[in-house]
Write a protein that holds these residues in place. Sequence first.
Motif, PDB file in Angstrom:
ATOM      1  N   SER A 200       0.660  -1.114  -0.056  1.00 50.59           N
ATOM      2  CA  SER A 200      -0.019  -0.005   0.070  1.00 50.59           C
ATOM      3  C   SER A 200       0.924   1.398   0.217  1.00 50.59           C
ATOM      4  CB  SER A 200      -0.924  -0.116   1.250  1.00 50.59           C
ATOM      5  OG  SER A 200      -0.213  -0.009   2.335  1.00 50.59           O
ATOM      6  N   VAL A 227       0.153  -6.971   2.238  1.00 50.14           N
ATOM      7  CA  VAL A 227      -0.983  -6.452   2.420  1.00 50.14           C
ATOM      8  C   VAL A 227      -2.076  -7.730   1.914  1.00 50.14           C
ATOM      9  CG1 VAL A 227      -2.824  -4.699   1.810  1.00 50.14           C
ATOM     10  CG2 VAL A 227      -0.846  -4.111   2.271  1.00 50.14           C
ATOM     11  N   ILE A 263      -2.024  -6.182   7.384  1.00 52.23           N
ATOM     12  CA  ILE A 263      -0.996  -5.747   6.745  1.00 52.23           C
ATOM     13  C   ILE A 263       0.150  -6.154   7.793  1.00 52.23           C
ATOM     14  CG2 ILE A 263       0.376  -3.765   6.052  1.00 52.23           C
ATOM     15  CD1 ILE A 263      -2.372  -2.033   6.245  1.00 52.23           C
ATOM     16  N   THR A 266       3.849  -2.407   8.711  1.00 46.51           N
ATOM     17  CA  THR A 266       3.457  -0.988   8.198  1.00 46.51           C
ATOM     18  C   THR A 266       4.234   0.007   8.953  1.00 46.51           C
ATOM     19  OG1 THR A 266       1.354   0.489   8.220  1.00 46.51           O
ATOM     20  CG2 THR A 266       1.649  -1.373   9.957  1.00 46.51           C
TER      21      THR A 266
END
Length: 284
Positions: A200, A227, A263, A266
């Motif tokens: 992302s 993700v 996720i 991150t």
Amino acid sequence: MKVTGAVFDEPAIASEVDGVARERFTADVCKKIDDHNYLIDGQAVDFPVVVAEASMLMNAFLVDAKVAQSMIADSGFQVVELFPGKAILQLLFVDYRKNDLGDYNEGAIIFPVLTPGQKKPFPFFGTLKQMGAGTLGNFVYRMPVDQEYTTHAGRYIWGFPKWVSRVDIEFEAKRATGRFIDEGELVYALAAKAGGTGASKEMRAPSLAIREGKAWKTYGSNSGSGVTFSLGGEMPEIGETHPLAKELRALGLPKKPLFSISIAQTAMRFEGPESAAIGQPFSK
């Protein structure tokens, strides 16, 4: 503490200091130096606050908009309807590992909302467009954590409704799970598929909170790898007796989520807050 309602009564935190058990209040251990610098329980904090490594999982649900609005009525915010009569509820967990505020687990109950002065988007596509663009605020209704320091920092700097509770998170090869237990009672437990290879791009969006008679708005950004996005997902487990669990049940849970996401890695950055009187627009 007041368990339900948008205005959160902050409980004292029972902890041991120099071998003596005592209750500690956030206002007593925190100090604002200026708009960019804070002293939180003896430690300096400035902006941006950086999270170098974390994992998260989230389930999103369509819930009764009237019930959701009644829950946040004293916030001055308006729940966003994806479809007429249907608001969005997000239940999530975050495992912070490398973070300016420490290593801790966090849960959250969140409603995407409109702030005073914002125009109502067209249902569905207009709502999705604003969510994707990061122009809708995410009202943090509750945010349990399992460490004291982040409780004081989150409350004092950004107004987040944090308190110390039990939050368990586990990431396995193909499945991520989280469980939030407060005072020995289950509130909610979630699962999401994991093991994906998606990424992302960095996204920036505001988080909203209510504290000390003010509305607080904080911009944060995040990006991620590993993700995994799924339409639908596993039905969550919702407690029976805890007041927050009863509120989730009043919204229509347990039921299958609209979508689930996990996720594996991150990174985040949090800016300083802006505040406004409840019911008044923010300046930016």
